[in-house]
Enzyme design. Structure first.
Site, mmCIF file in Angstrom:
data_model
loop_
_atom_site.group_PDB
_atom_site.id
_atom_site.type_symbol
_atom_site.label_atom_id
_atom_site.label_comp_id
_atom_site.label_asym_id
_atom_site.label_seq_id
_atom_site.Cartn_x
_atom_site.Cartn_y
_atom_site.Cartn_z
ATOM 1 N NE ARG A 174 -24.363 81.592 -12.333
ATOM 2 C CZ ARG A 174 -24.063 82.866 -12.613
ATOM 3 N NH1 ARG A 174 -22.853 83.346 -12.333
ATOM 4 N NH2 ARG A 174 -24.958 83.658 -13.185
ATOM 5 C CG ASP A 456 -26.555 88.790 -14.472
ATOM 6 O OD1 ASP A 456 -26.120 89.878 -14.039
ATOM 7 O OD2 ASP A 456 -25.839 87.777 -14.582
#
Length: 543
Positions: A174, A456
């Site tokens: 990613r 996150d």
């Protein structure tokens, strides 16, 4: 001008405009080879200016929402939504993605994730990585070693050794969102897009080895807000495939639908990327944050406590079902969202965690999703068991579930207000989570276990944006207190003291909790909502 049109002199001039301004870090010679720099230079020369225009268009669109407009399906792309077309196809090793694990490009994390009982590991340069220059460079080195199968790690304190097993999970990288810069590399005197940095380096160093072993250069693309941004990525992929004499569609991507504007353009995003795309993913936490951010000036769309905004809420259920229906109509996989829980140490607590995970994953599987995300290897077996049950023997996915009998999902459903309470306990929890996460992030750690969840950047974004919205719209908590800037500041002081007690005086003193509190206060009491906390956070991280 494309790479094919460039003369040798122009190519040399282009590379000369690329300048690494970051201090020398270990692994730099291995990553920044002449070939890698050539590719990165050409991408910057061709696509940086267009990206800046796309980011400006985001701001223009948001101003319309701030003035009262609501997101909706685009009238001028109706033919795409109603057309009879499909994506190019899904490679064999991406057909079965029933459980994926995500995590940063830390060496030990990569090994444990690839060895877990999952089909795919998403190696993350984005929301779970605090992008220090050292981590960005070392992350590329770690992935190069992982692709070649010779990655290992030994814990110096315990002596424990980690290495890859025989048949590891499929690797997908990613890249960073389009809004994030990599300030340690400049092109023509400007910091380059982090997305191009991550993409070019991972592709260049690994595409040949990946193809040789029957896989390929696979990517997750985060935080798209329009099909025009997807078109930009399609141009990047096409140019790279041509440059390296690869068949069209060799590069494959999965796009996260994690912004509110993007949910209205899923068909269009798939269409623009139809040669390269294989799936869309429900990035639920960023999606909730985007709902707040996009509708921040709409007093009838204020969310309650974060813990009450679950996937069975009407606007999130509609989002999940529409993604499945859209993907399967076009021959693409529909990936579910993150189970952010981490296993508890005591048996009773762990049983509660697994019960919550089961409920969440069963909902996704019933909706027709082809797979799901977990943040911890300890949840992989539970998620795998549920998707095994729903997908069944002899199937790799649920592409056969078309949801054709569903009534059309309208814009009003995707924008439906969410009921629930705003509580003092919830507000204080938001403050502590944001404090602890921001402190970790500006200290160089972007993936943090807090109160039983693997947090996150997305969850910290929800925490601070919710309070900002409550202040702006003068909301009352369930106990009758009016949410004001002063109330937030008072709570921030109190919760900072509570965090000190939780982490201990020594960790607090050696940490960056005071700096985190200052940043949290600045972005939460600002008159305008800061787009991403990682933007001011990155300035602090790299000062």
């Amino acid at each position: 001008m494309t790479q094919a049109d460039m003369t040798n002199e122009q190519k040399a001039q282009t590379q000369g405009q690329l300048n690494i301004v970051g201090a020398h870090v270990e692994g730099q010679q291995q990553v920044f080879t002449e070939g890698a720099l050539n590719l990165l230079s050409v991408l910057c020369a061709n696509y940086m200016d267009e990206l800046e225009s796309l980011l400006e268009a985001r701001g223009e669109r948001q101003r319309k929402f701030d003035q009262g407009e609501l997101p909706d399906f685009l009238p001028h792309t109706r033919e795409v939504r109603e057309g009879n077309w499909q994506v190019r196809g899904i490679p064999a090793d991406l057909q079965d993605r029933r459980v994926e694990i995500t995590g940063p490009v830390d060496r030990k994390m990569i090994i444990n994730a690839l060895n877990a009982n999952v089909k795919v590991f998403m190696a993350d340069f984005e929301d779970s990585l605090s992008p220090t220059w050292e981590k960005v460079v070392q992350g590329q080195v770690n992935l190069m070693d992982a692709v070649r199968g010779d990655i290992s790690f030994t814990n110096e304190q315990t002596g424990k050794h980690y290495q890859l097993k025989e048949d590891p999970a499929v690797l997908i990288a990613r890249v960073r969102g389009l809004h994030l810069k990599e300030k340690h590399i400049e092109f023509a005197g400007k910091p380059i897009p982090g997305a191009l940095c991550d993409f070019a380096l991972y592709f260049y160093h690994n595409y040949h080895q990946l193809l040789a072993k029957g896989s390929g250069p696979y990517f997750y693309i985060p935080k798209l807000e329009s099909h025009l941004e997807a078109r930009w990525w399609a141009k990047v992929f096409r140019m790279v495939e041509e440059r390296f004499c690869l068949a069209p569609g060799t590069i494959k991507c999965t796009c996260l639908i994690e912004t509110l504007p993007a949910v209205f353009e899923m068909d269009e995003i798939l269409f623009e990327l139809k040669d390269n795309i294989v799936a869309l993913n429900c990035g639920r936490w960023d999606y909730i944050f985007s709902y707040i951010k996009t509708l921040k000036n709409h007093p009838d769309r204020i969310l309650p406590d974060r813990q009450q905004v679950t996937m069975d809420k009407p606007f999130l259920s509609a989002y999940s079902r529409l993604l499945v229906k859209t993907c399967h109509k076009r021959g693409a996989l529909a990936m579910g969202g993150m189970a952010a829980f981490i296993p508890a140490k005591d048996e009773a607590g762990n049983a509660q965690v697994l019960t919550k995970v089961r409920g969440d994953k069963e909902l996704e599987a019933r909706n027709g999703h082809d797979g799901t995300w977990v943040a911890h290897p300890g949840l992989a077996d539970t998620a795998m068991g549920i998707f095994n049950e729903y997908i069944g023997e002899g199937h790799a996915n649920q592409l056969h579930i078309t949801r054709d009998v569903d009534a059309p999902i309208l814009a009003a459903e995707l924008l439906a207000p969410c009921d629930g309470e705003r509580t003092e306990e919830g507000m204080r929890l938001n403050i502590r989570i944001a404090l602890r996460y921001i402190e970790a992030w500006i200290s160089g750690n972007g993936c943090v276990p807090i109160y039983g969840l693997m947090e996150d950047a997305a969850t910290a974004e929800i925490s601070r944006a919710s309070i900002w919205q409550w202040i702006q719209h003068e909301q009352y908590l369930s106990n009758g207190k009016l949410v004001t800037k002063q109330l937030f500041k008072d709570m921030l002081v109190q919760e900072l003291a509570n965090v000190k007690e939780e982490v201990g005086a020594e960790a607090f003193t050696h940490g960056k909790f005071t700096q985190a509190a200052v940043l949290l206060e600045q972005i939460t009491t600002a008159d305008e909502l800061v787009d991403f906390l990682t933007l001011p956070g990155y300035r602090m991280l790299t000062e």
